[in-house]
Design a protein around this motif. Structure first.
Motif, PDB file in Angstrom:
ATOM      1  N   GLN A 181       0.695  -1.253  -0.073  1.00 34.55           N
ATOM      2  CA  GLN A 181      -0.134  -0.077  -0.152  1.00 34.55           C
ATOM      3  C   GLN A 181       0.981   1.223  -0.065  1.00 34.55           C
ATOM      4  O   GLN A 181       0.511   2.257  -0.652  1.00 34.55           O
ATOM      5  CB  GLN A 181      -0.840  -0.032   1.307  1.00 34.55           C
ATOM      6  N   ILE A 182       1.900   1.325   0.746  1.00 35.50           N
ATOM      7  CA  ILE A 182       2.753   2.125   0.980  1.00 35.50           C
ATOM      8  C   ILE A 182       3.263   2.630  -0.540  1.00 35.50           C
ATOM      9  O   ILE A 182       3.642   3.640  -1.310  1.00 35.50           O
ATOM     10  CB  ILE A 182       3.989   2.092   1.877  1.00 35.50           C
ATOM     11  N   ILE A 183       3.719   1.440  -1.215  1.00 35.57           N
ATOM     12  CA  ILE A 183       4.519   1.735  -2.702  1.00 35.57           C
ATOM     13  C   ILE A 183       3.436   2.414  -3.658  1.00 35.57           C
ATOM     14  O   ILE A 183       3.690   2.976  -4.284  1.00 35.57           O
ATOM     15  CB  ILE A 183       4.839   0.045  -3.065  1.00 35.57           C
ATOM     16  N   ARG A 184       2.172   2.000  -3.454  1.00 39.34           N
ATOM     17  CA  ARG A 184       0.986   2.471  -4.178  1.00 39.34           C
ATOM     18  C   ARG A 184       1.042   4.111  -4.030  1.00 39.34           C
ATOM     19  O   ARG A 184       1.264   4.810  -5.098  1.00 39.34           O
ATOM     20  CB  ARG A 184      -0.259   2.054  -4.074  1.00 39.34           C
ATOM     21  N   PHE A 185       0.964   4.607  -2.648  1.00 37.81           N
ATOM     22  CA  PHE A 185       1.281   5.863  -2.251  1.00 37.81           C
ATOM     23  C   PHE A 185       2.260   6.486  -2.868  1.00 37.81           C
ATOM     24  O   PHE A 185       2.250   7.669  -3.346  1.00 37.81           O
ATOM     25  CB  PHE A 185       0.890   6.165  -0.888  1.00 37.81           C
ATOM     26  N   TRP A 188       2.130   7.164  -6.802  1.00 37.11           N
ATOM     27  CA  TRP A 188       0.953   8.286  -7.079  1.00 37.11           C
ATOM     28  C   TRP A 188       1.942   9.475  -6.623  1.00 37.11           C
ATOM     29  O   TRP A 188       1.628  10.653  -7.452  1.00 37.11           O
ATOM     30  CB  TRP A 188      -0.095   7.945  -6.276  1.00 37.11           C
ATOM     31  N   GLN A 189       2.598   9.685  -5.656  1.00 35.29           N
ATOM     32  CA  GLN A 189       3.194  10.958  -5.343  1.00 35.29           C
ATOM     33  C   GLN A 189       4.385  11.419  -6.326  1.00 35.29           C
ATOM     34  O   GLN A 189       4.207  12.531  -6.762  1.00 35.29           O
ATOM     35  CB  GLN A 189       3.932  10.961  -4.004  1.00 35.29           C
ATOM     36  N   ILE A 190       5.146  10.356  -6.833  1.00 42.01           N
ATOM     37  CA  ILE A 190       6.123  10.607  -7.946  1.00 42.01           C
ATOM     38  C   ILE A 190       5.389  11.202  -9.343  1.00 42.01           C
ATOM     39  O   ILE A 190       5.815  12.061  -9.982  1.00 42.01           O
ATOM     40  CB  ILE A 190       7.005   9.400  -7.933  1.00 42.01           C
ATOM     41  N   GLU A 191       4.278  10.333  -9.640  1.00 46.04           N
ATOM     42  CA  GLU A 191       3.673  11.010 -10.807  1.00 46.04           C
ATOM     43  C   GLU A 191       3.044  12.092 -10.734  1.00 46.04           C
ATOM     44  O   GLU A 191       2.717  12.813 -11.742  1.00 46.04           O
ATOM     45  CB  GLU A 191       2.548   9.535 -10.942  1.00 46.04           C
ATOM     46  N   ALA A 192       2.595  12.399  -9.389  1.00 48.16           N
ATOM     47  CA  ALA A 192       1.918  13.842  -9.204  1.00 48.16           C
ATOM     48  C   ALA A 192       2.970  14.911  -9.432  1.00 48.16           C
ATOM     49  O   ALA A 192       2.744  16.010  -9.546  1.00 48.16           O
ATOM     50  CB  ALA A 192       1.529  13.867  -7.658  1.00 48.16           C
ATOM     51  N   ASN A 223      13.436  -1.862   1.862  1.00 46.21           N
ATOM     52  CA  ASN A 223      14.228  -1.922   0.466  1.00 46.21           C
ATOM     53  C   ASN A 223      13.126  -2.225  -0.662  1.00 46.21           C
ATOM     54  O   ASN A 223      13.405  -2.123  -1.648  1.00 46.21           O
ATOM     55  CB  ASN A 223      15.302  -3.054   0.707  1.00 46.21           C
ATOM     56  N   GLN A 224      12.153  -3.121  -0.015  1.00 47.93           N
ATOM     57  CA  GLN A 224      11.080  -3.540  -0.965  1.00 47.93           C
ATOM     58  C   GLN A 224      10.387  -1.859  -1.719  1.00 47.93           C
ATOM     59  O   GLN A 224      10.138  -1.971  -2.883  1.00 47.93           O
ATOM     60  CB  GLN A 224       9.893  -4.244  -0.289  1.00 47.93           C
ATOM     61  N   ILE A 225      10.308  -1.030  -0.773  1.00 47.79           N
ATOM     62  CA  ILE A 225       9.833   0.175  -1.243  1.00 47.79           C
ATOM     63  C   ILE A 225      10.835   0.875  -2.228  1.00 47.79           C
ATOM     64  O   ILE A 225      10.388   1.482  -3.354  1.00 47.79           O
ATOM     65  CB  ILE A 225       9.216   1.243  -0.154  1.00 47.79           C
ATOM     66  N   VAL A 226      11.954   1.003  -1.894  1.00 45.67           N
ATOM     67  CA  VAL A 226      13.163   1.587  -2.824  1.00 45.67           C
ATOM     68  C   VAL A 226      13.059   0.892  -4.217  1.00 45.67           C
ATOM     69  O   VAL A 226      13.083   1.412  -5.068  1.00 45.67           O
ATOM     70  CB  VAL A 226      14.398   1.363  -2.076  1.00 45.67           C
ATOM     71  N   ASP A 227      13.161  -0.749  -4.103  1.00 47.49           N
ATOM     72  CA  ASP A 227      13.079  -1.023  -5.325  1.00 47.49           C
ATOM     73  C   ASP A 227      11.970  -0.993  -6.236  1.00 47.49           C
ATOM     74  O   ASP A 227      11.994  -1.058  -7.479  1.00 47.49           O
ATOM     75  CB  ASP A 227      13.381  -3.003  -4.971  1.00 47.49           C
ATOM     76  N   ALA A 228      10.579  -0.713  -5.703  1.00 48.47           N
ATOM     77  CA  ALA A 228       9.526  -0.697  -6.539  1.00 48.47           C
ATOM     78  C   ALA A 228       9.532   0.732  -7.002  1.00 48.47           C
ATOM     79  O   ALA A 228       8.708   0.956  -7.735  1.00 48.47           O
ATOM     80  CB  ALA A 228       8.353  -0.926  -5.320  1.00 48.47           C
ATOM     81  N   LEU A 232      11.136   4.989 -11.343  1.00 47.96           N
ATOM     82  CA  LEU A 232      10.496   6.087 -11.559  1.00 47.96           C
ATOM     83  C   LEU A 232      11.566   7.439 -11.391  1.00 47.96           C
ATOM     84  O   LEU A 232      11.340   8.626 -11.454  1.00 47.96           O
ATOM     85  CB  LEU A 232       9.325   6.618 -10.729  1.00 47.96           C
ATOM     86  N   HIS A 233      12.924   7.045 -10.739  1.00 46.80           N
ATOM     87  CA  HIS A 233      13.997   7.917 -10.705  1.00 46.80           C
ATOM     88  C   HIS A 233      13.844   8.942  -9.595  1.00 46.80           C
ATOM     89  O   HIS A 233      14.205  10.106  -9.906  1.00 46.80           O
ATOM     90  CB  HIS A 233      14.342   8.747 -11.933  1.00 46.80           C
ATOM     91  N   PRO A 234      13.190   8.722  -8.502  1.00 44.41           N
ATOM     92  CA  PRO A 234      13.122   9.718  -7.393  1.00 44.41           C
ATOM     93  C   PRO A 234      14.579   9.887  -6.674  1.00 44.41           C
ATOM     94  O   PRO A 234      15.144   8.765  -6.593  1.00 44.41           O
ATOM     95  CB  PRO A 234      11.944   9.639  -6.819  1.00 44.41           C
TER      96      PRO A 234
END
Length: 341
Positions: A181-185, A188-192, A223-228, A232-234
């Protein structure tokens, strides 16, 4: 060199004229009463209205505090969207969880998936879009609450920590759901329009978990979040609270661009144990609230001399911190670099 260029040069190990001075937001709160009064936007209204959220984030930069903007201003958006009850707090108190969503890791399937229109998620995303349209020269930081901290906001923390051992399989299922769920959020933040993602996990400390569980539950899921989101290159910042002496080896496994610490950590010791890593911090928030500009400038100098690549408050600012103390960090850095403050 713009503030954004300087920040990303540091992330990539390139030469800069001086360290950046940032405060991401989220757990590392950047908002104070004085800033609210100056811009005419206050909590709790700014937690639920995108234009106000964006204006309040921008006010810190306009008032010479930090070289970034960042939203949201709390650590409850994820837990609220997944089913926890929260209070929005007051002008001087941040939102907090008032009702847990589940009683045991076994019940994780009862949690809601985060949706782009659930809770305050759409407010955060719209605030980022508003800031992006302003074509700022500073990085826009999107903030996330880390997996362990989010999980311990969804159920009673003491029970959660016990069940990491007693119900290990179900705990991993729970953590996998929360992390997804955190990955989804995050995406979306990066895409915004977020240029940087800052993940703060104050409940996922080595002191609370111990080295083994810190690696198994904090490092692994961070690390799961970072990898996911890497595709998107943030820029990616991870902030961990507490002492690091027993978990430097595990900290070095984190794949973020930046590691951020609170004031209990010796930046000199962190530099020694984490060679080659970009380090951020860690000016005492106690001094920022109760000290004076001269003391803050001295701590800023000490951070830089001890190995900090990015100057930042060690934790979230107290809302009554004087503006002149917060401004003293950036003023010192500019003066040392020969800039006009």
């Amino acid at each position: 060199m713009t503030e954004k260029e300087r920040f990303f040069c540091v992330l990539h190990g390139e030469q800069t004229d001086r360290p950046p001075c940032i405060c991401p937001g989220g757990m590392m709160n950047m908002i104070t009463e004085e800033v609210m009064d100056r811009c005419g936007v206050s909590w709790p209204e700014a937690h639920t209205e995108a234009e106000q959220m964006a204006a309040l984030a921008l006010a810190n930069y306009k008032n010479g505090c930090f070289e970034n903007v960042g939203v949201p201003f709390c650590m409850t958006a994820e837990a609220e969207a997944m089913g926890a009850g929260i209070t929005l707090g007051t002008k001087v108190n941040e939102p907090r969880v008032t009702e847990y969503a589940i009683r045991s890791v076994d019940e994780w399937k009862n949690l809601k998936e985060i949706q782009p229109d659930s809770g305050r998620v759409p407010v955060v995303l719209e605030a980022i879009r508003i800031l992006k349209k302003k074509n700022l020269t500073v990085p826009i930081v999107g903030n996330l609450t880390g997996p362990v901290s989010t999980a311990s906001s969804l159920m009673e923390p003491v029970d959660f920590y016990k069940q990491l051992r007693k119900k290990n399989k179900q705990a991993h299922e729970f953590m996998t759901f929360v992390t997804n769920q955190i990955i989804r959020f995050a995406r979306w933040q990066i895409e915004a329009g977020a240029d940087v993602i800052a993940i703060s996990d104050p409940s996922g400390t080595g002191e609370i978990l111990g080295p083994r569980l810190f690696e198994e539950f904090a490092v692994y899921y961070l690390n799961q979040i970072v990898d996911a989101i890497r595709d998107l290159h943030p820029g990616i910042i991870i902030h961990i609270c507490g002492q690091m002496k027993n978990v430097y080896q595990q900290m070095n496994q984190l794949k973020s661009d930046v590691l951020s610490f609170d004031s209990i950590v010796s930046m000199r010791e962190a530099r020694k144990n984490l060679p080659g890593r970009v380090l951020m911090g860690n000016v005492s928030t106690y001094t920022l609230e109760f000290g004076d500009p001269e003391k803050v400038a001295g701590l800023t100098r000490h951070c830089v001399e001890s190995g900090s690549d990015i100057v930042a408050p060690a934790c979230g600012l107290g809302t009554k911190s004087p503006l002149r103390n917060i401004q003293a960090m950036l003023q010192y850095l500019k003066e040392e670099a020969g800039e006009h403050a």
